[in-house]
Design an enzyme around this catalytic site. Structure first.
Site, PDB file in Angstrom:
ATOM      1  N   LYS A 217      44.545  41.904  49.311  1.00 19.49           N
ATOM      2  CA  LYS A 217      45.019  43.265  49.514  1.00 19.49           C
ATOM      3  C   LYS A 217      43.943  44.007  50.290  1.00 19.49           C
ATOM      4  O   LYS A 217      42.751  43.898  49.961  1.00 19.49           O
ATOM      5  CB  LYS A 217      45.245  43.880  48.128  1.00 19.49           C
ATOM      6  CG  LYS A 217      45.456  45.355  48.094  1.00 19.49           C
ATOM      7  CD  LYS A 217      46.181  45.711  46.798  1.00 19.49           C
ATOM      8  CE  LYS A 217      45.463  46.772  46.014  1.00 19.49           C
ATOM      9  NZ  LYS A 217      46.232  47.196  44.824  1.00 19.49           N
TER      10      LYS A 217
ATOM     11  N   LYS B 123      50.571  49.089  35.224  1.00 10.68           N
ATOM     12  CA  LYS B 123      49.173  49.225  34.795  1.00 10.68           C
ATOM     13  C   LYS B 123      49.171  49.753  33.366  1.00 10.68           C
ATOM     14  O   LYS B 123      49.818  50.779  33.093  1.00 10.68           O
ATOM     15  CB  LYS B 123      48.404  50.195  35.701  1.00 10.68           C
ATOM     16  CG  LYS B 123      48.201  49.662  37.109  1.00 10.68           C
ATOM     17  CD  LYS B 123      47.433  50.608  38.015  1.00 10.68           C
ATOM     18  CE  LYS B 123      47.310  49.987  39.406  1.00 10.68           C
ATOM     19  NZ  LYS B 123      46.746  50.907  40.405  1.00 10.68           N
TER      20      LYS B 123
ATOM     21  N   ASP C 122      47.136  48.436  50.732  1.00 11.71           N
ATOM     22  CA  ASP C 122      47.313  49.565  49.809  1.00 11.71           C
ATOM     23  C   ASP C 122      46.813  50.820  50.516  1.00 11.71           C
ATOM     24  O   ASP C 122      45.637  50.909  50.872  1.00 11.71           O
ATOM     25  CB  ASP C 122      46.520  49.327  48.524  1.00 11.71           C
ATOM     26  CG  ASP C 122      46.828  50.382  47.456  1.00 11.71           C
ATOM     27  OD1 ASP C 122      47.615  51.313  47.744  1.00 11.71           O
ATOM     28  OD2 ASP C 122      46.265  50.263  46.346  1.00 11.71           O
TER      29      ASP C 122
ATOM     30  N   GLU D 285      51.619  48.988  49.852  1.00 10.14           N
ATOM     31  CA  GLU D 285      51.509  49.677  48.568  1.00 10.14           C
ATOM     32  C   GLU D 285      51.320  51.178  48.771  1.00 10.14           C
ATOM     33  O   GLU D 285      50.445  51.602  49.532  1.00 10.14           O
ATOM     34  CB  GLU D 285      50.337  49.065  47.794  1.00 10.14           C
ATOM     35  CG  GLU D 285      50.136  49.650  46.412  1.00 10.14           C
ATOM     36  CD  GLU D 285      49.136  48.842  45.593  1.00 10.14           C
ATOM     37  OE1 GLU D 285      48.840  47.680  45.962  1.00 10.14           O
ATOM     38  OE2 GLU D 285      48.649  49.376  44.586  1.00 10.14           O
TER      39      GLU D 285
ATOM     40  N   LYS E 284      42.506  47.658  51.528  1.00  8.16           N
ATOM     41  CA  LYS E 284      42.566  49.086  51.255  1.00  8.16           C
ATOM     42  C   LYS E 284      42.473  49.826  52.583  1.00  8.16           C
ATOM     43  O   LYS E 284      41.447  49.726  53.275  1.00  8.16           O
ATOM     44  CB  LYS E 284      41.407  49.480  50.334  1.00  8.16           C
ATOM     45  CG  LYS E 284      41.574  48.976  48.900  1.00  8.16           C
ATOM     46  CD  LYS E 284      42.629  49.787  48.177  1.00  8.16           C
ATOM     47  CE  LYS E 284      42.641  49.497  46.678  1.00  8.16           C
ATOM     48  NZ  LYS E 284      43.654  50.312  45.986  1.00  8.16           N
TER      49      LYS E 284
ATOM     50  N   ASP F  67      53.050  52.440  43.348  1.00  6.87           N
ATOM     51  CA  ASP F  67      51.941  52.404  42.380  1.00  6.87           C
ATOM     52  C   ASP F  67      51.752  53.782  41.747  1.00  6.87           C
ATOM     53  O   ASP F  67      52.311  54.066  40.687  1.00  6.87           O
ATOM     54  CB  ASP F  67      50.665  51.896  43.059  1.00  6.87           C
ATOM     55  CG  ASP F  67      49.493  51.785  42.089  1.00  6.87           C
ATOM     56  OD1 ASP F  67      49.707  51.991  40.884  1.00  6.87           O
ATOM     57  OD2 ASP F  67      48.359  51.497  42.525  1.00  6.87           O
TER      58      ASP F  67
ATOM     59  N   HIS G 186      32.873  49.327  47.397  1.00  7.14           N
ATOM     60  CA  HIS G 186      34.320  49.086  47.391  1.00  7.14           C
ATOM     61  C   HIS G 186      34.985  50.327  47.968  1.00  7.14           C
ATOM     62  O   HIS G 186      35.018  51.380  47.345  1.00  7.14           O
ATOM     63  CB  HIS G 186      34.763  48.810  45.948  1.00  7.14           C
ATOM     64  CG  HIS G 186      36.123  48.192  45.851  1.00  7.14           C
ATOM     65  ND1 HIS G 186      36.402  46.941  46.351  1.00  7.14           N
ATOM     66  CD2 HIS G 186      37.283  48.643  45.305  1.00  7.14           C
ATOM     67  CE1 HIS G 186      37.678  46.642  46.120  1.00  7.14           C
ATOM     68  NE2 HIS G 186      38.238  47.664  45.496  1.00  7.14           N
TER      69      HIS G 186
ATOM     70  N   GLU H 291      46.615  41.617  40.196  1.00  5.98           N
ATOM     71  CA  GLU H 291      45.335  41.946  40.842  1.00  5.98           C
ATOM     72  C   GLU H 291      44.263  42.135  39.765  1.00  5.98           C
ATOM     73  O   GLU H 291      43.428  43.025  39.864  1.00  5.98           O
ATOM     74  CB  GLU H 291      45.493  43.219  41.690  1.00  5.98           C
ATOM     75  CG  GLU H 291      45.990  44.418  40.901  1.00  5.98           C
ATOM     76  CD  GLU H 291      46.149  45.685  41.740  1.00  5.98           C
ATOM     77  OE1 GLU H 291      46.092  45.615  42.975  1.00  5.98           O
ATOM     78  OE2 GLU H 291      46.333  46.751  41.118  1.00  5.98           O
TER      79      GLU H 291
HETATM   80 MG   LIG Z   1      47.252  50.885  44.311  1.00  6.68          MG
END
Ligand SMILES: [Mg+2]
Length: 373
Positions: free
Chosen positions: A166, A272, A197, A223, A168, A248, A21, A326
């Site tokens: 999303k 979060k 993001d 993001e 990255k 974020d 990831h 998410e």
């Molecule tokens: Mg983020």
């Protein structure tokens, strides 16, 4: 009748991810979590979880430091206290300990789970009650390879597991990232929402160029393009572009949310539980965002099932999640440590039912994945 806290155990658990990831700050091959097991004098057990991304790559708390904070500093304060006085215990920990919100979130979650089991009510009821039982969940495409990401997304669209994605970005040269994103958006078409993001990787001028390109490519949301402490850049970018920004890392709690909104930011915020210090604190932040007209999004630090369930109980109480959630963390891991995994279907996930979080530990799996000293 009040029960007291008898024991608290914090356990490091490492579960491999289904694929590497890739994020702007690290590439993950394993997810490490701290699982909290809190037992009271009636023999009930509350579960909590603290998880972050890539050791110390994302924030100042690591799984190992969370365990140390809980074992060395929180446990001696909490043992023997009334387990049902959650606000009193929260205030006590906030007075004795600066920061360490991941550790605080795990404890608050365990207390809520324990309280829910004692009252035979789900955690969402303790937070005022769920207004939705099925929450939308996006998926993050982060293999680092454009063709692989497109195939992964098309499979997920076909099986109706996800319809929002999303990406990255931020670790490569700007135009390489833009080409990657634009190719994916073009392949997925109008039926899928594509967001990016950047995880703070751009300076403001790079972000301005990037946002113009992303806007033209049909991306829905950008993001955290710029560094977390640079609130002024986020405000200026949100004024300059109609593609919305999702704050974020810049916003951990209600006070951060107030400051950013007061500075003129418009857009959306990733809630979060880990950043805020627990589900209750995350909902305080949501209230400030709502009052300022800022859109809500249920965010994750890639928690496993316990932390994801705790987040879902909180997000389920919100009338509108403008950008969905998410909460796919458990799907990124090869295995789970719970008896009954969450039910992901129809581009979302069901709020777990049953008392507390509605989650039960699988003791064999926990034994298998717990870190051996
Ligand atoms: Mg983020």
């Amino acid at each position: 009748m009040s029960s007291t806290i008898q024991s608290i155990e914090s356990i490091l658990v490492d579960i491999p991810t289904i694929r590497p990831h890739k994020l702007s700050m690290t590439t993950m091959g394993v997810q490490s979590m701290v699982i909290v097991r809190m037992k009271d004098s009636d023999g009930l057990e509350g579960l909590g979880e603290a998880t972050t991304i890539g050791g110390l790559a994302y924030g100042p708390e690591s799984p190992e430091s969370v365990k140390l904070t809980i074992d060395t500093y929180f446990k001696p304060q909490l043992i023997g206290q009334s387990a049902d006085q959650i606000n009193t215990l929260r205030v006590m920990l906030n007075r004795s300990t600066r920061g360490n919100n991941l550790a605080k979130s795990a404890i608050e979650t365990a207390l809520l789970d324990l309280q829910g089991k004692r009252l035979n009510r789900p955690v969402s009821d303790l937070l005022g009650g769920a207004v939705q039982q099925h929450l939308p969940v996006l998926w993050t495409l982060a293999s680092g390879d454009t063709a692989k990401d497109i195939k992964e997304a098309l499979d997920l669209i076909e099986t109706r597991r996800h319809c929002a994605f999303k990406l990255k970005i931020g670790s490569r040269a700007l135009m390489d990232d833009i080409r990657h994103v634009a190719a994916i958006k073009e392949a997925l078409g109008e039926a899928a929402s594509v967001r990016v993001d950047v995880n703070q990787a751009w300076d403001e001028s790079t972000a301005a160029k990037g946002m113009a390109e992303l806007q033209a490519a049909g991306v829905d949301l950008v993001e955290q393009p710029t560094p977390m402490k640079d609130h002024a850049a986020l405000v200026r970018l949100s004024e300059r572009f109609h593609i919305p920004i999702l704050a974020d890392e810049a916003v951990a709690d209600a006070k951060d949310m107030y400051n950013l909104a007061a500075a003129g930011f418009s857009g959306a915020v990733a809630l979060k539980i880990a950043k805020a210090g627990g589900p209750v604190r995350a909902l305080e932040q949501a209230a400030v965002a709502q009052a300022a007209g800022i859109g809500l999004y249920g965010g994750t630090l890639l928690e496993g099932t316990i932390g994801t369930a705790a987040s879902l109980h909180a997000w389920s109480t919100l009338e509108t999640l403008h950008w969905g959630t998410e909460m796919f963390g458990p799907l990124l891991m090869k295995d789970d440590i719970v008896v009954k995994p969450l039910n992901f279907h129809d581009n979302g996930v069901d709020l777990p039912t049953g008392p507390g979080l509605g989650i039960e530990i699988d003791e064999d799996k926990l034994a298998l994945y717990r870190r051996k000293d």
